[in-house]
Write a protein that holds these residues in place. Structure first.
Motif, mmCIF file in Angstrom:
data_model
loop_
_atom_site.group_PDB
_atom_site.id
_atom_site.type_symbol
_atom_site.label_atom_id
_atom_site.label_comp_id
_atom_site.label_asym_id
_atom_site.label_seq_id
_atom_site.Cartn_x
_atom_site.Cartn_y
_atom_site.Cartn_z
ATOM 1 N N GLN A 40 0.846 -1.186 0.000
ATOM 2 C CA GLN A 40 0.000 0.000 0.000
ATOM 3 C C GLN A 40 0.884 1.240 0.000
ATOM 4 O O GLN A 40 1.863 1.318 0.730
ATOM 5 C CB GLN A 40 -0.889 -0.001 1.244
ATOM 6 C CG GLN A 40 -1.773 -1.199 1.280
ATOM 7 C CD GLN A 40 -3.226 -0.822 1.370
ATOM 8 O OE1 GLN A 40 -3.632 0.264 1.017
ATOM 9 N NE2 GLN A 40 -4.013 -1.739 1.830
ATOM 10 N N ASP B 168 -10.016 5.366 -6.845
ATOM 11 C CA ASP B 168 -9.990 4.460 -5.706
ATOM 12 C C ASP B 168 -10.169 5.281 -4.431
ATOM 13 O O ASP B 168 -9.967 6.493 -4.433
ATOM 14 C CB ASP B 168 -8.671 3.696 -5.670
ATOM 15 C CG ASP B 168 -8.736 2.447 -4.808
ATOM 16 O OD1 ASP B 168 -9.839 2.115 -4.312
ATOM 17 O OD2 ASP B 168 -7.698 1.807 -4.631
ATOM 18 N N ARG B 169 -10.574 4.609 -3.367
ATOM 19 C CA ARG B 169 -10.750 5.342 -2.116
ATOM 20 C C ARG B 169 -10.258 4.515 -0.948
ATOM 21 O O ARG B 169 -10.161 3.291 -1.035
ATOM 22 C CB ARG B 169 -12.210 5.730 -1.917
ATOM 23 C CG ARG B 169 -13.148 4.566 -1.737
ATOM 24 C CD ARG B 169 -14.603 5.043 -1.645
ATOM 25 N NE ARG B 169 -15.482 3.922 -1.454
ATOM 26 C CZ ARG B 169 -15.895 3.467 -0.269
ATOM 27 N NH1 ARG B 169 -15.500 4.061 0.837
ATOM 28 N NH2 ARG B 169 -16.695 2.431 -0.185
ATOM 29 N N LEU B 170 -9.970 5.182 0.144
ATOM 30 C CA LEU B 170 -9.555 4.500 1.358
ATOM 31 C C LEU B 170 -10.790 4.001 2.102
ATOM 32 O O LEU B 170 -11.814 4.686 2.153
ATOM 33 C CB LEU B 170 -8.754 5.446 2.256
ATOM 34 C CG LEU B 170 -7.381 5.844 1.740
ATOM 35 C CD1 LEU B 170 -6.775 6.934 2.616
ATOM 36 C CD2 LEU B 170 -6.463 4.645 1.681
ATOM 37 N N GLN C 118 -2.526 6.080 -5.165
ATOM 38 C CA GLN C 118 -3.215 4.917 -5.708
ATOM 39 C C GLN C 118 -3.972 5.347 -6.953
ATOM 40 O O GLN C 118 -4.067 6.533 -7.245
ATOM 41 C CB GLN C 118 -4.172 4.336 -4.647
ATOM 42 C CG GLN C 118 -4.742 2.996 -4.961
ATOM 43 C CD GLN C 118 -3.709 1.871 -4.927
ATOM 44 O OE1 GLN C 118 -2.514 2.086 -4.915
ATOM 45 N NE2 GLN C 118 -4.179 0.672 -4.933
ATOM 46 N N TRP D 285 -6.679 0.723 0.640
ATOM 47 C CA TRP D 285 -7.232 1.075 -0.654
ATOM 48 C C TRP D 285 -8.233 -0.001 -1.013
ATOM 49 O O TRP D 285 -7.936 -1.198 -0.938
ATOM 50 C CB TRP D 285 -6.144 1.184 -1.717
ATOM 51 C CG TRP D 285 -5.251 2.363 -1.506
ATOM 52 C CD1 TRP D 285 -3.949 2.337 -1.092
ATOM 53 C CD2 TRP D 285 -5.602 3.739 -1.680
ATOM 54 N NE1 TRP D 285 -3.473 3.620 -0.989
ATOM 55 C CE2 TRP D 285 -4.457 4.503 -1.351
ATOM 56 C CE3 TRP D 285 -6.760 4.405 -2.082
ATOM 57 C CZ2 TRP D 285 -4.439 5.882 -1.422
ATOM 58 C CZ3 TRP D 285 -6.738 5.790 -2.151
ATOM 59 C CH2 TRP D 285 -5.596 6.524 -1.819
#
Length: 102
Positions: A17, A25-27, A21, A67
């Motif tokens: 990670q 995309d998202r956390l 990214q 992610w």
């Protein structure tokens, strides 16, 4: 549980990670990771992290984040392509199948 873990390929790459990214995309939080993985417990999440089934989280302000795409890739690689979110308030034994068939 052991049957699942013993069926993992020896060369299943777990992406590291990073802060950067892919766009879009998202956390996600540990709670979301557990839901996506099929409603696993926090202890199972810890075990999967320790065994390398899932990538290590990013730690931001003492909280763990992943992610979303990395989690989905790791689950697919581990043979959990059927993993999907579960209802947040599902009770023990209450599944989609049980709701459809009284």
């Amino acid at each position: 549980m052991q049957a699942f873990e013993s069926s993992l390929p020896e060369t299943c790459p777990i992406p590291s990670q990073t802060i950067t990214q892919a766009a879009g995309d998202r956390l996600i939080t540990a709670e979301e990771v557990r839901r996506i993985a099929g409603g696993i417990s926090d202890m199972t999440l810890w075990r999967w992290l320790k065994r390398g089934i899932l990538p290590q989280p990013l730690v931001i302000e003492r909280r763990r984040y992943w992610w979303r795409a990395a989690i989905l890739d790791a689950l697919q690689c581990a043979g959990r392509s059927d993993a999907r979110p579960v209802a947040p308030h599902a009770t023990c034994g209450e599944t989609e199948h049980a709701k459809d068939h009284p």
